[in-house]
Design a protein around this motif. Structure first.
Motif, PDB file in Angstrom:
ATOM      1  N   PRO A  78       7.076  64.561  50.513  1.00 27.10           N
ATOM      2  CA  PRO A  78       7.881  64.153  51.823  1.00 27.10           C
ATOM      3  C   PRO A  78       7.274  62.881  52.244  1.00 27.10           C
ATOM      4  N   SER A  79       8.305  62.122  52.880  1.00 27.66           N
ATOM      5  CA  SER A  79       8.007  60.576  53.387  1.00 27.66           C
ATOM      6  C   SER A  79       7.190  60.681  54.217  1.00 27.66           C
ATOM      7  N   ILE A  80       6.930  61.807  55.231  1.00 27.68           N
ATOM      8  CA  ILE A  80       6.037  61.707  56.167  1.00 27.68           C
ATOM      9  C   ILE A  80       4.436  61.814  55.662  1.00 27.68           C
ATOM     10  N   VAL A  81       4.318  62.459  54.731  1.00 25.66           N
ATOM     11  CA  VAL A  81       3.002  62.323  54.046  1.00 25.66           C
ATOM     12  C   VAL A  81       2.629  61.042  53.747  1.00 25.66           C
ATOM     13  N   PHE A  82       3.744  60.253  53.155  1.00 29.01           N
ATOM     14  CA  PHE A  82       3.421  58.746  52.991  1.00 29.01           C
ATOM     15  C   PHE A  82       2.895  58.229  54.366  1.00 29.01           C
ATOM     16  N   GLY A  83       3.461  58.455  55.458  1.00 28.92           N
ATOM     17  CA  GLY A  83       3.086  58.099  56.714  1.00 28.92           C
ATOM     18  C   GLY A  83       1.801  58.387  57.099  1.00 28.92           C
ATOM     19  N   LEU A  84       1.324  59.370  56.702  1.00 25.14           N
ATOM     20  CA  LEU A  84      -0.117  59.895  56.938  1.00 25.14           C
ATOM     21  C   LEU A  84      -1.247  58.832  56.018  1.00 25.14           C
ATOM     22  N   LEU A  85      -0.592  58.681  54.949  1.00 20.56           N
ATOM     23  CA  LEU A  85      -1.611  57.918  53.782  1.00 20.56           C
ATOM     24  C   LEU A  85      -1.634  56.430  54.433  1.00 20.56           C
ATOM     25  N   GLY A  86      -0.538  56.058  54.983  1.00 21.76           N
ATOM     26  CA  GLY A  86      -0.362  54.565  55.495  1.00 21.76           C
ATOM     27  C   GLY A  86      -1.238  54.717  56.876  1.00 21.76           C
ATOM     28  N   LEU A  87      -1.556  55.439  57.403  1.00 19.39           N
ATOM     29  CA  LEU A  87      -2.205  55.709  58.754  1.00 19.39           C
ATOM     30  C   LEU A  87      -3.478  55.683  58.361  1.00 19.39           C
ATOM     31  N   THR A  88      -4.166  56.444  57.475  1.00 16.30           N
ATOM     32  CA  THR A  88      -5.540  56.276  56.982  1.00 16.30           C
ATOM     33  C   THR A  88      -5.914  55.229  56.622  1.00 16.30           C
ATOM     34  N   PHE A  89      -5.191  54.688  55.381  1.00 11.88           N
ATOM     35  CA  PHE A  89      -5.630  53.342  54.839  1.00 11.88           C
ATOM     36  C   PHE A  89      -5.239  52.013  55.396  1.00 11.88           C
ATOM     37  N   PHE A  90      -3.843  51.908  55.672  1.00  7.34           N
ATOM     38  CA  PHE A  90      -3.398  50.545  55.979  1.00  7.34           C
ATOM     39  C   PHE A  90      -3.797  50.071  57.321  1.00  7.34           C
ATOM     40  N   VAL A  91      -3.385  51.295  58.264  1.00  8.45           N
ATOM     41  CA  VAL A  91      -3.842  51.229  59.572  1.00  8.45           C
ATOM     42  C   VAL A  91      -5.386  51.068  60.057  1.00  8.45           C
ATOM     43  N   TYR A  92      -5.916  52.134  59.528  1.00 10.36           N
ATOM     44  CA  TYR A  92      -7.408  52.263  60.170  1.00 10.36           C
ATOM     45  C   TYR A  92      -8.353  51.656  59.023  1.00 10.36           C
ATOM     46  N   MET A  93      -8.233  52.283  57.919  1.00 11.00           N
ATOM     47  CA  MET A  93      -9.285  51.694  56.839  1.00 11.00           C
ATOM     48  C   MET A  93      -9.411  50.179  56.544  1.00 11.00           C
ATOM     49  N   PHE A  94      -7.918  49.670  56.259  1.00 11.62           N
ATOM     50  CA  PHE A  94      -7.795  48.349  56.099  1.00 11.62           C
ATOM     51  C   PHE A  94      -7.761  47.508  57.589  1.00 11.62           C
ATOM     52  N   ASN A  95      -7.719  48.374  58.515  1.00 13.72           N
ATOM     53  CA  ASN A  95      -7.678  47.578  59.768  1.00 13.72           C
ATOM     54  C   ASN A  95      -6.548  46.823  60.077  1.00 13.72           C
ATOM     55  N   PHE A  96      -5.400  47.152  59.514  1.00 16.95           N
ATOM     56  CA  PHE A  96      -4.166  46.053  59.920  1.00 16.95           C
ATOM     57  C   PHE A  96      -3.824  46.570  61.303  1.00 16.95           C
ATOM     58  N   GLY A  97      -3.872  47.714  61.654  1.00 19.86           N
ATOM     59  CA  GLY A  97      -3.430  48.208  63.089  1.00 19.86           C
ATOM     60  C   GLY A  97      -1.958  48.515  63.036  1.00 19.86           C
ATOM     61  N   TYR A  98      -1.209  48.637  64.008  1.00 19.21           N
ATOM     62  CA  TYR A  98       0.245  49.164  63.954  1.00 19.21           C
ATOM     63  C   TYR A  98       0.944  47.759  63.660  1.00 19.21           C
TER      64      TYR A  98
ATOM     65  N   SER B 117       4.119  37.102  62.578  1.00 21.34           N
ATOM     66  CA  SER B 117       3.284  37.000  61.338  1.00 21.34           C
ATOM     67  C   SER B 117       3.076  38.578  60.513  1.00 21.34           C
ATOM     68  N   LEU B 118       2.468  38.508  59.620  1.00 14.23           N
ATOM     69  CA  LEU B 118       2.354  40.037  58.932  1.00 14.23           C
ATOM     70  C   LEU B 118       1.441  40.860  59.688  1.00 14.23           C
ATOM     71  N   LEU B 119       0.824  40.290  60.740  1.00 13.86           N
ATOM     72  CA  LEU B 119      -0.052  41.192  61.344  1.00 13.86           C
ATOM     73  C   LEU B 119       0.455  41.325  63.027  1.00 13.86           C
ATOM     74  N   ALA B 120       1.591  41.192  63.395  1.00 13.02           N
ATOM     75  CA  ALA B 120       2.293  41.005  64.396  1.00 13.02           C
ATOM     76  C   ALA B 120       3.112  42.767  64.611  1.00 13.02           C
ATOM     77  N   LYS B 121       2.999  43.073  65.907  1.00 18.03           N
ATOM     78  CA  LYS B 121       3.687  44.303  66.085  1.00 18.03           C
ATOM     79  C   LYS B 121       5.259  44.247  65.811  1.00 18.03           C
ATOM     80  N   TYR B 122       5.963  45.282  65.329  1.00 18.87           N
ATOM     81  CA  TYR B 122       7.253  45.220  65.076  1.00 18.87           C
ATOM     82  C   TYR B 122       7.915  46.380  65.409  1.00 18.87           C
ATOM     83  N   THR B 123       9.282  46.395  65.129  1.00 24.72           N
ATOM     84  CA  THR B 123      10.022  47.763  65.233  1.00 24.72           C
ATOM     85  C   THR B 123      11.012  47.516  64.343  1.00 24.72           C
ATOM     86  N   ALA B 124      11.627  48.599  64.176  1.00 19.18           N
ATOM     87  CA  ALA B 124      13.107  48.801  63.054  1.00 19.18           C
ATOM     88  C   ALA B 124      14.344  49.300  63.500  1.00 19.18           C
TER      89      ALA B 124
END
Lengths: 315, 292
Positions: free
Chosen positions: B124-144, B236-243
């Protein structure tokens, strides 16, 4: 003298050219060796994704289960994380209710569409209807959610006056509409691959088209049909936006489809949009619910793969 | 005069034929149900949203009043997201496909990659969301940020692109590959100069269809923290965004009726973008569809 110098100069030129060529060749050879390695790295990304999913779900779930016991999580019947109650049953119940309604809508409609397209419609009709039906699968789920909330619910309310604004019925119904093309398309493919000789044999014995469908085509295509249904169910379990928008946010262990419920996916969205601080129990509960959801869909997908591999009729 | 027996047979036959006819109509009606809901959905969205759709709507940022609200931030945010997703997922996806089709030895590991990609497509796509939350948002520290959302979406559609690219690469006939080898070309020269050019239409079609799935995805973006109210474009790539889907979801959830119309207008824009993308995919397919 002059001649000698000239020829020497030419010799050097040729030597340089040979050297150059050698370098070029070794550069080419190096590329030939580096490329497969680079490609393998890229192929490893998909494996890493799976590993990453398992890792994050497991690690954060373990964090969660050090605060809430596994037993309480799976046997508790009350889900209200903001007051510390973590019994996942209402969320699972909500997911199953939505899935049940969606299946009741999608399986009969999808199967009948598949039979119509594969057996009754002529080529021209099929070539128009099938892609149009598949458009249903390409519409973003947030659009379906909007449709369920602003159109289907008011429509149902005119039949069922005490239907709430948020209810499992219209959420599940619209999820069902969304997965119709999955059932229809995959089942139709399965029916299409039944060889014509089998049909003609039955016609030769005097069977009507309907009898051919039920006694020859459906049994022969059964594994593909069941696989398509299981896959569609798995899609319904993981569906998020429709149920978040239309089915409500009330964890509610009920099988009354007119009530507001909450699915596992809808809870994840709710908790992620709320003020959930990193590291809190609610934050970890996202992953415990996510893992439960993941297990549900994984089991469904494995069943579908098993059925289509094990019971495939080869012609 | 027919005998009793013959009359019975005739009656039964008429019954069987009649049931066949009745069920045929029923099957046809069932097919029509799906189509009817498709029409209803389009009709509903158009009639709800068309009143709020204007050039101002497309060029305005979100606003607290429905009359002033616009989808500009969402539209541009979605375009930026798709650029990231396209670059990342096409490079990785096509490379994976080439590896699997041309280089991979037939062993357990290769089979594992194949099965793994098949299973990833069912997550399910939402599980990919959890993956992104752990790795990209917190672990790699990209934030939102834009990059966190883009990478999450890229992983989400990767299986679709791999499968499409595999089919495209596989459909290149062996004869022209062998001709290339026969001329003394190396493996990579053959892939880069013969196989890839021949497979590009198929790859492009698959990539656009995968991207059109990504552009409508909402759930994973919510999890990795796409913002709802943004009054600047991401710089930039590290800016907040919406879709776009995030905006639509946000407006749909508001209780006042006017917001429903604003959401409807957003859906029209989103569906229009989807229509354009799919038309391009069909055009590419038709233009380059030739028998090799």
């Amino acid at each position: 003298m002059d001649k000698g110098l000239q020829s020497e100069g030419k010799m050097i030129d040729v030597q340089q050219m040979i050297e150059k060529n050698k370098k070029k060749k070794s550069f080419g050879e190096r590329i030939e060796r580096i490329i497969p390695f680079f490609l393998l790295l890229c192929a490893a990304v998909s494996v890493l994704t799976t590993v990453g999913i398992l890792f994050t779900l497991l690690r954060e779930s373990i964090g969660f289960f050090s605060n809430v016991s596994l037993f309480d999580f799976y046997t508790g019947t009350s889900w209200s994380p903001w007051s510390g109650e973590y019994g996942v049953a209402p969320l699972i119940g909500g997911t199953l209710l939505i899935t049940l309604i969606a299946t009741l809508v999608a399986v009969p409609l999808g199967l009948m569409s598949a039979i119509f397209l594969s057996e009754y419609a002529n080529d021209k009709v099929r070539r128009v209807i099938k892609p149009v039906l598949e458009v249903l699968a390409g519409i973003p789920t947030v659009v379906y959610g909007y449709f369920a909330l602003t159109f289907i619910t008011p429509m149902f309310q005119s039949f069922i006056p005490d239907l709430g604004i948020f209810n499992a019925l219209s959420g599940g119904f619209v999820v069902g509409i969304m997965i119709i093309p999955m059932v229809a398309s995959l089942s139709e493919d399965a029916m299409n691959s039944v060889p014509n000789a089998l049909r003609e044999g039955a016609y030769g014995l005097g069977a009507t088209k309907l009898e051919v469908v039920f006694k020859v085509v459906l049994p022969a295509a059964l594994s593909g049909i069941i696989a398509s249904i299981v896959l569609a169910i798995s899609r319904a379990i993981g569906e998020t936006m429709i149920v978040t928008i239309a089915a409500g946010a009330t964890p509610n262990l009920t099988f009354n489809p007119t009530e507001s419920i909450q699915t596992m996916t809808a809870f994840i969205v709710q908790a992620a949009t709320g003020d959930t601080t990193f590291g809190s129990t609610i934050y970890y509960s996202l992953y415990a619910v996510g893992m439960t959801l993941f297990i549900f869909t994984l089991v469904m997908n494995l069943i579908a793969q098993y059925i289509s591999r094990k019971f495939r009729e080869e012609y | 005069m027919l005998g009793q027996n013959e009359q019975n047979i005739k009656k039964r036959m008429e019954g069987r034929v009649a049931i066949n006819k009745i069920l045929m109509v029923l099957f046809g009606l069932a097919t029509a149900v799906g189509l009817v809901f498709l029409v209803l959905l389009f009709y509903r969205v158009l009639t709800q949203g068309i009143g709020y759709l204007s050039l101002d709507y497309i060029l305005n940022f979100p606003a607290p009043y429905p009359e002033e609200a616009g989808i500009y931030a969402g539209l541009i945010g979605s375009v930026f997201l798709m650029i990231i997703v396209a670059i990342v997922s096409v490079i990785i996806g096509v490379s994976t496909a080439i590896y699997l089709e041309e280089y991979a030895p037939k062993n357990k590991f290769t089979e594992f990659i194949r099965v793994n990609i098949q299973n990833l497509a069912g997550v399910p796509s939402i599980v990919f969301g959890l993956l992104g939350l752990t790795f990209f948002v917190y672990m790699f520290n990209f934030g939102y940020t834009l990059i966190a959302g883009g990478l999450t979406m890229a992983l989400l559609i990767l299986p679709v692109i791999v499968v499409a690219a595999q089919e495209a690469v596989r459909s290149v006939p062996a004869e022209i590959k062998e001709a290339s080898y026969g001329m003394g070309a190396s493996k990579w020269q053959t892939i880069a100069r013969v196989i890839l050019p021949a497979a590009i239409p198929g790859i492009l079609t698959g990539a656009i269809i995968a991207l059109s799935r990504a552009i409508g995805e909402t759930a994973p973006l919510i999890i990795v923290g796409a913002a709802t109210a943004i009054y600047t474009l991401p710089e930039s790539l590290l800016a907040k965004y919406t879709a776009m889907p995030i905006q639509i979801y946000n407006w749909t959830g508001r209780p006042q009726e006017e917001w429903q119309y604003v959401a409807g207008a957003g859906i029209i824009v989103l569906l229009a973008v989807l229509l354009i993308m799919n038309s391009i995919a069909v055009l590419i397919r038709n233009k380059f569809q030739r028998r090799l």
